[in-house]
Write a protein that holds these residues in place. Structure first.
Motif, short mmCIF file in Angstrom:
data_model
loop_
_atom_site.label_atom_id
_atom_site.label_comp_id
_atom_site.label_asym_id
_atom_site.label_seq_id
_atom_site.Cartn_x
_atom_site.Cartn_y
_atom_site.Cartn_z
N TRP A 49 6.43 5.92 -8.48
CA TRP A 49 6.40 5.64 -7.19
C TRP A 49 5.86 4.50 -6.62
CZ3 TRP A 49 9.24 6.56 -3.07
CH2 TRP A 49 8.50 5.98 -1.11
N ARG A 50 5.17 4.24 -6.87
CA ARG A 50 3.79 2.65 -6.67
C ARG A 50 4.12 1.57 -6.61
NH1 ARG A 50 1.95 3.80 -11.98
NH2 ARG A 50 2.25 2.61 -13.14
N GLU A 51 5.63 0.93 -7.79
CA GLU A 51 7.03 0.27 -7.49
C GLU A 51 7.85 0.11 -6.24
OE1 GLU A 51 8.91 -3.35 -8.59
OE2 GLU A 51 6.68 -2.31 -8.90
N VAL A 52 7.90 1.30 -5.85
CA VAL A 52 8.64 1.26 -4.28
C VAL A 52 7.49 0.64 -3.65
CG1 VAL A 52 10.41 3.01 -3.01
CG2 VAL A 52 10.60 3.08 -5.62
N GLU A 53 7.02 1.52 -3.31
CA GLU A 53 6.17 1.09 -2.51
C GLU A 53 5.54 -0.14 -2.01
OE1 GLU A 53 2.97 4.97 -1.57
OE2 GLU A 53 2.18 3.62 -3.11
N ARG A 54 5.54 -1.21 -3.55
CA ARG A 54 5.33 -2.59 -3.49
C ARG A 54 6.54 -3.17 -2.98
NH1 ARG A 54 6.70 -7.39 -6.42
NH2 ARG A 54 8.23 -6.50 -7.24
N ARG A 55 7.77 -2.64 -3.52
CA ARG A 55 9.16 -3.44 -2.88
C ARG A 55 9.04 -3.23 -1.43
NH1 ARG A 55 13.40 -3.33 -7.42
NH2 ARG A 55 12.25 -3.47 -9.18
N ILE A 56 8.40 -2.16 -0.81
CA ILE A 56 8.86 -2.02 0.24
C ILE A 56 7.69 -2.64 1.34
CG2 ILE A 56 8.48 -0.06 2.30
CD1 ILE A 56 8.81 1.54 0.50
N ARG A 57 6.11 -2.83 0.48
CA ARG A 57 5.42 -3.99 1.50
C ARG A 57 5.94 -5.38 1.63
NH1 ARG A 57 1.97 -0.55 -0.87
NH2 ARG A 57 1.28 -1.46 -3.05
N LEU A 58 6.88 -5.57 0.39
CA LEU A 58 7.32 -7.16 0.35
C LEU A 58 8.32 -7.72 1.34
CD1 LEU A 58 6.93 -7.60 -3.11
CD2 LEU A 58 5.88 -8.53 -1.31
N ASN A 59 9.45 -5.66 1.26
CA ASN A 59 10.55 -6.34 1.85
C ASN A 59 10.96 -5.47 2.80
OD1 ASN A 59 11.65 -7.93 -0.74
ND2 ASN A 59 11.30 -6.33 -2.23
N VAL A 60 10.16 -4.46 3.37
CA VAL A 60 10.74 -4.07 4.71
C VAL A 60 9.93 -4.06 5.59
CG1 VAL A 60 11.06 -1.64 5.38
CG2 VAL A 60 12.09 -2.79 3.39
N VAL A 61 9.38 -4.21 7.01
CA VAL A 61 8.87 -3.79 8.59
C VAL A 61 8.79 -2.13 8.97
CG1 VAL A 61 8.66 -6.11 8.61
CG2 VAL A 61 10.81 -5.68 9.39
N PRO A 62 8.42 -2.04 9.53
CA PRO A 62 8.58 -0.48 10.42
C PRO A 62 10.09 -0.62 11.42
CG PRO A 62 6.45 -1.04 10.34
CD PRO A 62 6.83 -2.33 10.10
N GLY A 63 10.21 -2.48 12.25
CA GLY A 63 11.34 -2.33 12.25
C GLY A 63 12.96 -2.50 12.07
#
Length: 102
Positions: A49-63
């Motif tokens: 899961w921590r890898e999914v979180e890392r990818r979210i931080r790099l590739n997604v914004v709330p908007g």
């Protein structure tokens, strides 16, 4: 470890009885595919899961939720934007209590 699956998951299994079931709506598969593309993942991937979180931080914004999930009836509740924000801020996802507990 989590596994990326196609189709209804554990959240869908908790969908309230008596409500229109939409977990297999074609639009959901389109939105899922877009999010997986943004995260560089595919169905059947297994990763921490921590890898999914890392990818979210790099590739997604709330908007992004307003764009990718424009037609989702759940978007108006704001939980997904809140979840992305929590991950970006390294706070993780909000804890969900079992039904019947406050």
């Amino acid at each position: 470890m989590i596994q990326i699956i196609k189709g209804p998951d554990y959240l869908c299994a908790k969908f309230p009885e008596g409500q229109p079931y939409h977990c297999e709506d074609d639009g959901i598969y389109v939105r899922d595919s877009e999010i997986l593309r943004r995260l560089g993942l595919k169905v059947s991937d297994v990763l921490p899961w921590r890898e999914v979180e890392r990818r979210i931080r790099l590739n997604v914004v709330p908007g992004d939720i307003a764009v990718v999930c424009e037609t989702c009836s759940w978007r108006s509740y704001g939980f997904c934007e809140e979840g992305v924000e929590g991950v970006i801020e390294s706070n993780g996802l909000r804890k969900v209590l079992p039904s019947g507990t406050d």
